[in-house]
Every structure is written in structure tokens, then in C-alpha cells.
Design an enzyme around this catalytic site. Sequence first.
Site, PDB file in Angstrom:
ATOM      1  N   CYS A   1      18.101  53.664 -21.501  1.00  0.00           N
ATOM      2  CA  CYS A   1      19.262  54.517 -21.339  1.00  0.00           C
ATOM      3  C   CYS A   1      19.110  55.458 -20.146  1.00  0.00           C
ATOM      4  O   CYS A   1      18.237  55.292 -19.326  1.00  0.00           O
ATOM      5  CB  CYS A   1      19.401  55.380 -22.585  1.00  0.00           C
ATOM      6  SG  CYS A   1      19.142  54.470 -24.094  1.00  0.00           S
TER       7      CYS A   1
ATOM      8  N   GLY B   1      23.773  52.932 -18.946  1.00  0.00           N
ATOM      9  CA  GLY B   1      24.098  52.621 -20.340  1.00  0.00           C
ATOM     10  C   GLY B   1      25.582  52.775 -20.586  1.00  0.00           C
ATOM     11  O   GLY B   1      26.175  53.778 -20.181  1.00  0.00           O
TER      12      GLY B   1
ATOM     13  N   ASN C   1      14.994  57.413 -23.205  1.00  0.00           N
ATOM     14  CA  ASN C   1      15.120  56.249 -22.335  1.00  0.00           C
ATOM     15  C   ASN C   1      13.777  55.521 -22.364  1.00  0.00           C
ATOM     16  O   ASN C   1      12.777  56.083 -21.930  1.00  0.00           O
ATOM     17  CB  ASN C   1      15.463  56.701 -20.908  1.00  0.00           C
ATOM     18  CG  ASN C   1      15.414  55.576 -19.882  1.00  0.00           C
ATOM     19  OD1 ASN C   1      15.271  55.831 -18.701  1.00  0.00           O
ATOM     20  ND2 ASN C   1      15.528  54.348 -20.295  1.00  0.00           N
ATOM     21  N   GLY C   2      13.778  54.307 -22.878  1.00  0.00           N
ATOM     22  CA  GLY C   2      12.533  53.546 -22.929  1.00  0.00           C
ATOM     23  C   GLY C   2      12.433  52.762 -24.211  1.00  0.00           C
ATOM     24  O   GLY C   2      13.450  52.435 -24.838  1.00  0.00           O
TER      25      GLY C   2
ATOM     26  N   CYS D   1       8.329  51.167 -13.418  1.00  0.00           N
ATOM     27  CA  CYS D   1       9.017  49.874 -13.595  1.00  0.00           C
ATOM     28  C   CYS D   1       9.572  49.384 -12.259  1.00  0.00           C
ATOM     29  O   CYS D   1      10.422  50.035 -11.651  1.00  0.00           O
ATOM     30  CB  CYS D   1      10.157  50.041 -14.595  1.00  0.00           C
ATOM     31  SG  CYS D   1      11.266  48.623 -14.657  1.00  0.00           S
TER      32      CYS D   1
ATOM     33  N   TYR E   1      16.895  46.598  -9.254  1.00  0.00           N
ATOM     34  CA  TYR E   1      18.238  46.420  -9.819  1.00  0.00           C
ATOM     35  C   TYR E   1      18.800  47.641 -10.526  1.00  0.00           C
ATOM     36  O   TYR E   1      19.976  47.973 -10.356  1.00  0.00           O
ATOM     37  CB  TYR E   1      18.195  45.248 -10.810  1.00  0.00           C
ATOM     38  CG  TYR E   1      19.438  45.105 -11.673  1.00  0.00           C
ATOM     39  CD1 TYR E   1      20.578  44.461 -11.187  1.00  0.00           C
ATOM     40  CD2 TYR E   1      19.484  45.636 -12.960  1.00  0.00           C
ATOM     41  CE1 TYR E   1      21.723  44.338 -11.967  1.00  0.00           C
ATOM     42  CE2 TYR E   1      20.630  45.518 -13.742  1.00  0.00           C
ATOM     43  CZ  TYR E   1      21.740  44.873 -13.255  1.00  0.00           C
ATOM     44  OH  TYR E   1      22.864  44.759 -14.019  1.00  0.00           O
TER      45      TYR E   1
ATOM     46  N   SER F   1      25.256  44.742  -6.878  1.00  0.00           N
ATOM     47  CA  SER F   1      23.850  45.133  -6.958  1.00  0.00           C
ATOM     48  C   SER F   1      22.988  44.580  -5.823  1.00  0.00           C
ATOM     49  O   SER F   1      21.934  45.130  -5.539  1.00  0.00           O
ATOM     50  CB  SER F   1      23.269  44.743  -8.315  1.00  0.00           C
ATOM     51  OG  SER F   1      23.502  43.381  -8.562  1.00  0.00           O
TER      52      SER F   1
ATOM     53  N   ASP G   1      20.739  37.513  -3.914  1.00  0.00           N
ATOM     54  CA  ASP G   1      20.857  38.223  -5.191  1.00  0.00           C
ATOM     55  C   ASP G   1      19.609  39.069  -5.394  1.00  0.00           C
ATOM     56  O   ASP G   1      18.534  38.742  -4.884  1.00  0.00           O
ATOM     57  CB  ASP G   1      21.060  37.248  -6.362  1.00  0.00           C
ATOM     58  CG  ASP G   1      21.827  37.907  -7.514  1.00  0.00           C
ATOM     59  OD1 ASP G   1      21.995  39.152  -7.483  1.00  0.00           O
ATOM     60  OD2 ASP G   1      22.245  37.201  -8.437  1.00  0.00           O
ATOM     61  N   ASP G   2      19.775  40.178  -6.158  1.00  0.00           N
ATOM     62  CA  ASP G   2      18.629  41.063  -6.379  1.00  0.00           C
ATOM     63  C   ASP G   2      17.587  40.402  -7.269  1.00  0.00           C
ATOM     64  O   ASP G   2      16.395  40.567  -7.097  1.00  0.00           O
ATOM     65  CB  ASP G   2      19.097  42.402  -6.971  1.00  0.00           C
ATOM     66  CG  ASP G   2      19.974  42.210  -8.178  1.00  0.00           C
ATOM     67  OD1 ASP G   2      19.447  42.125  -9.290  1.00  0.00           O
ATOM     68  OD2 ASP G   2      21.210  42.108  -8.006  1.00  0.00           O
TER      69      ASP G   2
ATOM     70  N   CYS H   1      10.403  41.876 -21.350  1.00  0.00           N
ATOM     71  CA  CYS H   1      10.118  43.301 -21.174  1.00  0.00           C
ATOM     72  C   CYS H   1      10.073  43.947 -22.552  1.00  0.00           C
ATOM     73  O   CYS H   1      11.003  43.786 -23.335  1.00  0.00           O
ATOM     74  CB  CYS H   1      11.195  43.987 -20.332  1.00  0.00           C
ATOM     75  SG  CYS H   1      10.913  45.770 -20.221  1.00  0.00           S
TER      76      CYS H   1
ATOM     77  N   CYS I   1       4.576  48.762 -12.848  1.00  0.00           N
ATOM     78  CA  CYS I   1       4.608  47.799 -13.939  1.00  0.00           C
ATOM     79  C   CYS I   1       5.227  46.520 -13.371  1.00  0.00           C
ATOM     80  O   CYS I   1       6.308  46.550 -12.786  1.00  0.00           O
ATOM     81  CB  CYS I   1       5.445  48.286 -15.115  1.00  0.00           C
ATOM     82  SG  CYS I   1       5.551  47.031 -16.413  1.00  0.00           S
TER      83      CYS I   1
ATOM     84  N   CYS J   1       6.988  41.801 -16.483  1.00  0.00           N
ATOM     85  CA  CYS J   1       7.897  40.662 -16.672  1.00  0.00           C
ATOM     86  C   CYS J   1       7.697  39.592 -15.597  1.00  0.00           C
ATOM     87  O   CYS J   1       8.229  38.494 -15.713  1.00  0.00           O
ATOM     88  CB  CYS J   1       9.345  41.145 -16.696  1.00  0.00           C
ATOM     89  SG  CYS J   1       9.755  42.195 -15.305  1.00  0.00           S
TER      90      CYS J   1
END
Length: 475
Positions: free
Chosen positions: A27, A53, A126-127, A262, A268, A310, A372-373, A409, A460, A463
Site C-alpha cells: 500500500c 493502492g 505497507n508491506g 525492493c 514499476y 509505466s 515495457d518496464d 514476492c 532485494c 523475485c
Amino acid sequence: MTKGAHTVDIRIQGSEVITGRSLGESCGIVALAESVPVGYRLIQSLRIIQHRGQESAGISISTGKSLKNYRGMGLVNEVFSGVKIEKDIGMGIGHIRYSTAGSSTIENAQPLFANIGKYQIAMGHNGEIVNAIQLKRSLESKGYSFATNSDTEVIMKLLSIELSKTDDPILSMKSAFKKLVGAYSLNIMINQRVFVARDPNGIRPLVVGTTEFGYCAASESVVFDQLNGKVIRDVKPGEIVEIKKNEIDSFMYNEGARTAHCMFEYVYFARPDSVLDTRSVFETRMELGRILARESPVEDGDCVVAVPDSARTHAQGYAEESGIPLTEGLIKNRYVDRTFIMPEQTGRENELDIKLNPIKQLIDGKKVILIDDSIIRGNTTRKIVRLLKKYGAKEVHLRIACPPVRYPCYLGIDMKTKDQFIAANRSIKEINTKLGADSLSYISLEGLIEATHQGREKLCLGCLTGKYPVKVANH
Ligand code: SF4
């Protein structure tokens, strides 16, 4: 609208979606302590980071003697339109949510709120807490009960237990947070005090700054730009910051963990006009595009086209480096939400049909370099490639500014099931067979790391590599 003693739940008919998933969310958060009433300024701040969000929004503000909590399902504008907000005191927190898991219902909308003895607590998160289920089971075995399936309630419960033991907000937060494993940027009100905190790895962003009227914290620096304020600094990994009208106070509770911002925030998730952990998101995306152009050139390409919105900056970087003109080949319907952020797959697919349209005059007969991102499921990308060819593109060469996403993730971005990922068990050639482009290249992991200016050891990359900064369950 239903009213409780301290909570106003603003229910918007037809907006609730039950996803029936397990714990966790991601969020955006804001916290303000100012010499003016903050209610509407919190709402403005949430609108600035609405991209983080879109399922629910809420604020909790001090009325001088107690806290009042407002929350509802939908976009910030939808939730607060016509709602009269208390105007007394300049202190409060705000939250916007999309569920990476956990039901998308008003019960899970934040800030969560609790009356615990002499304390009122409001909390936004958020997380995602990796050990939330274990913590919850352990608390349940001791007789504690839960009203939601949100991991934020687990944090609330731990904090309230510590508060009842120590009667000291700082000590209580320190002991509660030490039990958590995972990603969390938090905003918390305990009676008339406002705090923010960041997990020991600094996975999700969190920035503190000034405004015209006091001090502020937010998920992204862009909030300060638009409140006529300025950034002071990022909240440190493992730090609690108390936000006051005239100053901020810092309390470290966990130092020495590996920093792990992250990478997906840069690629993105964050706004391009934000600066996260001292690195401009815009500059990062430009650099990703430039590196991609050097690593994967397209000979005799006619035009560079971004997947809007994006990938615009990445495409700009690619065009600049390659010398191939950037053209507005795809037009986005501005009134359709970002597809990735929608929680239900059916919603995503229907939205795609009306989201993008090519400009035939710009792509007819052209060798198009489509930027694309990132690619997660590949649905959007496959459709865009098809669209461009249908509208006359001679060739479509896909260039992706993030290495293949192959692992879930567990730390706050909605990418849970490996099967969702087009790259999970496929080679680049196999992926491209599915996507139908004339060629496909991804930026290298080294290229991505270089563009963020953070260094491999401070990111991080879970992913992408399957190696996470904290121990994650089921992996
Ligand atoms: S696993 Fe990927 S998306 Fe999740 S926090 Fe790490 S880098 Fe970000």
C-alpha cells in the site's frame, strides 16, 4: 455509511470484492503533524500516491482528545467525496491499500483502529509480514482473537500487548517489531502521538520531510513536492521516527540487517517523479532504457514505442541511447485503472480490451521496438504485440527493462503464484513463442543493479533470483 464511537466506515455500494486469500498487503502511507487541520491535507496526500493502492483508503486524525478513523472501499476521491472531516488538530495518518493477499473488504481497510485500555491505536501498513500466520497462531493459542485476516492486525495486537506491559510507546514498538519478519513501512498513532517505522531491511520506501506547516512522512517523496515541502531524508532501515509539529525524533530498534530495497519500486511501482533512498526513480528508468539499448540493440529499428504509461521513461532512455525516435504509437485510455494492480484476474483481462489503442499512421510498415518496464503474466504484452501487427507493424521487437520475474514476492508486491509468471519455467525463446514478437530481450541483472545505483548488496532481487533478504515461508 455506518458510524461507530471512533470509526466512520464509508461503504460504497458494490465496491467490495472478496478475494479469499491469506495474510498480507501492500500500500501507500502518509503521516502529518502540522499547525493546521490535517484531514483534507491527508486526503490530498493520499491522492498523490493513489497509484500505490486503489482498493481502499482511510485516514485517522486526532480530535484533540481522541482519534477518529475514516475508511472506505474505492479510490480516495470516491471514499471521501462529500464526507465531513473533523477540523480540530493538526495530526493524523492516512493509508491506501491494495491487497497482495487478504480479503479486499472494509474490515481490512486501513488505518486499523483499536481501543486498548487507556490507549487508542491507529495503524497503516505497507508491506507484508512473512511470519504473520505463525505469530497469529501463537497469539490465538494464548487466547487472543482477531477480527480481520490482515497481517496488520497481528502487528497491532503485538503492539497493544507490549503497551499493556510497558506503558511506553517507544519501548512497546521496539519489542513488537523485533518479533516481525518481512517488509513493513508503518504509520501509527498512539493517542496524540504520530510515528512511522521501517523494517530492518528497508524493503518498502518511507521518507520524512517538512511541509509548510510542520513535519510529514510518506511512502514517496512526491508527496512533499506537492505539499510545498521538502524531503529531509529516508527513514533508516530499523528506525522509528516520531513526527511532531516542530521536529522529528529518531529511535533505532534494529540495526545491522542487510539493506534490501525492493528493485520493483524503481522499475514499476513508484512514481517516476519520486526519489527513493536518494536515487531518482526517473533517472533509474532512463538509465534502464539506456543500458537496455546498449545490451540489446535492434538494427534498423524505425521507432521506439513505450507501453504506456509505466514504460515511458524507460523508452525515452532507449530512444536517447539508440538514436531511434520515440513515437507515441500506443494511446492509453486514461480512465482505465492500471491492470497489474487489480486483484482479480477476470478484472484484469476485461480492462485490457479497452485500455490501449495504436496510432496506425505511426506504426504502419515500421520495424517497432516495443519497450515495457517488466513482464509478469504476459497477457498485456501478448495483446499489444498482436495489436501492433494488426495495425500494420512490419516487425515488433520487445525489449524489457527488468530481468525475467521467475519467483514469487512474499514482501508486499502482488506476485504470489509462480504459475502466474510467463517466465517461471520457460527459456527466453519459449517466452517469445507465447508473446509472438519478432525478438525478445530482457535487461541483464547487472544492468538493472547498475541503473539503481544501490549496489547488489542493498537491493532485494528475490523475485528475479529466488534469494530473499529474509527467510520466507515455503521456499
Ligand atoms: S521479491 Fe521482488 S517485488 Fe518482492 S520485494 Fe523483493 S524485489 Fe520487490
